[in-house]
Design a protein around this motif. Structure first.
Motif, PDB file in Angstrom:
ATOM      1  N   LYS A  55       0.730  -1.236  -0.126  1.00 15.77           N
ATOM      2  CA  LYS A  55       0.132  -0.135  -0.010  1.00 15.77           C
ATOM      3  C   LYS A  55       0.991   1.192   0.053  1.00 15.77           C
ATOM      4  O   LYS A  55       2.004   1.176   0.450  1.00 15.77           O
ATOM      5  CB  LYS A  55      -0.869   0.052   1.055  1.00 15.77           C
ATOM      6  N   SER A  56       0.246   2.223  -0.425  1.00 19.81           N
ATOM      7  CA  SER A  56       0.923   3.535  -0.423  1.00 19.81           C
ATOM      8  C   SER A  56       0.170   4.622   0.133  1.00 19.81           C
ATOM      9  O   SER A  56      -1.117   4.769   0.019  1.00 19.81           O
ATOM     10  CB  SER A  56       1.364   3.917  -1.883  1.00 19.81           C
ATOM     11  N   ALA A  57       0.811   5.616   0.624  1.00 18.65           N
ATOM     12  CA  ALA A  57       0.063   6.690   1.412  1.00 18.65           C
ATOM     13  C   ALA A  57       0.691   8.084   1.304  1.00 18.65           C
ATOM     14  O   ALA A  57       2.060   8.269   1.207  1.00 18.65           O
ATOM     15  CB  ALA A  57       0.200   6.539   3.075  1.00 18.65           C
ATOM     16  N   LEU A  81       3.158   3.825   9.655  1.00 15.69           N
ATOM     17  CA  LEU A  81       2.540   3.384   8.177  1.00 15.69           C
ATOM     18  C   LEU A  81       4.065   2.481   7.598  1.00 15.69           C
ATOM     19  O   LEU A  81       3.709   1.650   7.006  1.00 15.69           O
ATOM     20  CB  LEU A  81       2.549   4.239   7.435  1.00 15.69           C
ATOM     21  N   TYR A  97       3.871   0.293   4.436  1.00 18.93           N
ATOM     22  CA  TYR A  97       3.540   1.303   3.209  1.00 18.93           C
ATOM     23  C   TYR A  97       4.885   1.893   2.752  1.00 18.93           C
ATOM     24  O   TYR A  97       5.756   2.009   3.339  1.00 18.93           O
ATOM     25  CB  TYR A  97       2.698   2.250   3.907  1.00 18.93           C
ATOM     26  N   VAL A 113       5.654   5.373   1.801  1.00 18.77           N
ATOM     27  CA  VAL A 113       5.182   6.635   2.475  1.00 18.77           C
ATOM     28  C   VAL A 113       5.923   7.767   1.624  1.00 18.77           C
ATOM     29  O   VAL A 113       7.046   7.926   1.736  1.00 18.77           O
ATOM     30  CB  VAL A 113       5.560   6.752   3.936  1.00 18.77           C
ATOM     31  N   ASP A 153      -3.000   5.207  -2.113  1.00 15.98           N
ATOM     32  CA  ASP A 153      -4.066   4.384  -1.722  1.00 15.98           C
ATOM     33  C   ASP A 153      -4.840   5.147  -0.484  1.00 15.98           C
ATOM     34  O   ASP A 153      -6.231   5.176  -0.586  1.00 15.98           O
ATOM     35  CB  ASP A 153      -3.829   2.957  -1.178  1.00 15.98           C
ATOM     36  N   TRP A 171      -4.968   5.748  11.285  1.00 20.36           N
ATOM     37  CA  TRP A 171      -5.025   4.557  10.217  1.00 20.36           C
ATOM     38  C   TRP A 171      -6.054   3.751  10.403  1.00 20.36           C
ATOM     39  O   TRP A 171      -6.812   3.240   9.278  1.00 20.36           O
ATOM     40  CB  TRP A 171      -3.745   3.832  10.637  1.00 20.36           C
TER      41      TRP A 171
END
Length: 325
Positions: A2-4, A21, A26, A28, A75, A229
């Motif tokens: 996942k990416s944030a 994260l 993630y 980040v 995401d 989160w």
């Protein structure tokens, strides 16, 4: 993976969220108005500065933020930026409203036009509730008493509107006060802790405060980002009150800080009328029942433990400073 994207990654909450994260696997990224000149001290203190990607963008710059989102392809987006001082908002009401409310509306409109399934978290504030002698929950009406609170209330309603009108996965965390060693000294909690530690080290100064009778719910920032989160992992986008459920006066906070360094606060503290705000909230109490029931989140550290952690970190910082000088 996942990416944030964390808008406002260099602040207290942004740094703790970045670390959380990354621990969850993630990728980040974060934004700063000027990535090359960004103050990354908080990220460095948490050991994550070289693990995140920084982009130059302002939340109020529609085109610039669009470009960052296209590069990062997140995401999840966490909006933690904006002028964050209640006291300063009385001196800079327009800047506060623009950096908080207008910037959030800009992000929401961008997400609407992008049309991608990005989950969005908005940082709201307990200041929106105003005076709450009874613990505030998600159904408590807003009664803001500062320009900062007015701006934050506007973001919460904007998020709810875009969620309902356009089907965005967008939610607001209505967070009560949360502290850590990463708080800048313009915040009264950091001012109290740092001054108490200096006095204990022999500075000879006195601590000046405004209204010490105000009552607040203080928690630990590193725990509150976990709630952020969890909100974006919830099946449906909803707003949540995040608090410890236990409130104390500012004088109690001050007494705890001085006791932690072996001093009696009464011997070192003055109250000054010029430090009073034009309007203040006498009592702020939060009811985090919904977060506990739906997110499985509950605070483990309330005010006394928060103060001890902040004092310990400040004493360590002073020891290192003395060793290096």
């Amino acid at each position: 993976m996942k990416s944030a994207l964390i808008i406002g990654i260099t602040g207290q909450d942004g740094a703790y969220l970045a670390r959380l994260l990354l621990e969850k696997g993630y990728a980040v990224a974060g934004t700063s108005r000027d990535a090359q000149m960004a103050r990354t001290a908080n990220l460095r203190l948490l050991g994550v500065a070289d693990k995140v990607t920084l982009h130059s963008a302002s939340p109020s710059d529609f085109r610039g933020l669009w470009q960052v989102i296209e590069k990062a392809r997140p995401d999840e987006i966490y909006n933690l930026a904006g002028q964050s001082s209640v006291g300063l908002s009385f001196d800079q009401p327009l800047e506060t409203f623009e950096s908080v409310a207008v910037a959030t509306l800009n992000i929401l409109e961008l997400l609407r036009l992008l049309g991608r399934p990005v989950r969005f978290y908005n940082a709201c504030s307990s200041e929106c509730f105003g005076h709450t002698p009874e613990p505030a929950n998600e159904e408590t009406p807003f009664k803001p008493r500062s320009p900062y609170a007015v701006a934050k209330a506007a973001t919460c309603w904007a998020v709810a509107n875009y969620r309902e009108a356009y089907g965005l996965f967008a939610c607001s965390g209505i967070l009560f006060n949360h502290e850590s060693p990463l708080r800048p000294t313009r915040f009264v909690t950091s001012k109290i802790v740092s001054t108490a530690c200096r006095i204990a080290a022999g500075s000879g100064e006195r601590l000046s405060l405004g209204n010490t009778d105000v009552v607040r719910d203080w928690g630990w920032a590193a725990e509150y980002v976990d709630a952020m989160w969890r909100m974006l992992q919830h099946p449906e986008p909803e707003d949540f009150v995040i608090a410890t459920g236990r409130s104390h006066s500012l004088m109690e906070f001050t007494a705890q800080a001085f006791a932690a360094v072996g001093l009696n606060h009464a011997d070192h503290v003055d109250t000054r009328p010029e430090l009073l705000r034009p309007a203040d909230i006498p009592v702020s109490k939060g009811d985090p029942s919904k977060a506990r029931e739906l997110l499985g989140w509950a605070a483990s550290k309330d005010m006394p433990l928060v103060v001890k952690e902040m004092v310990r970190a400040e004493q360590e910082r002073l020891r290192l400073q003395e060793k290096c000088s």
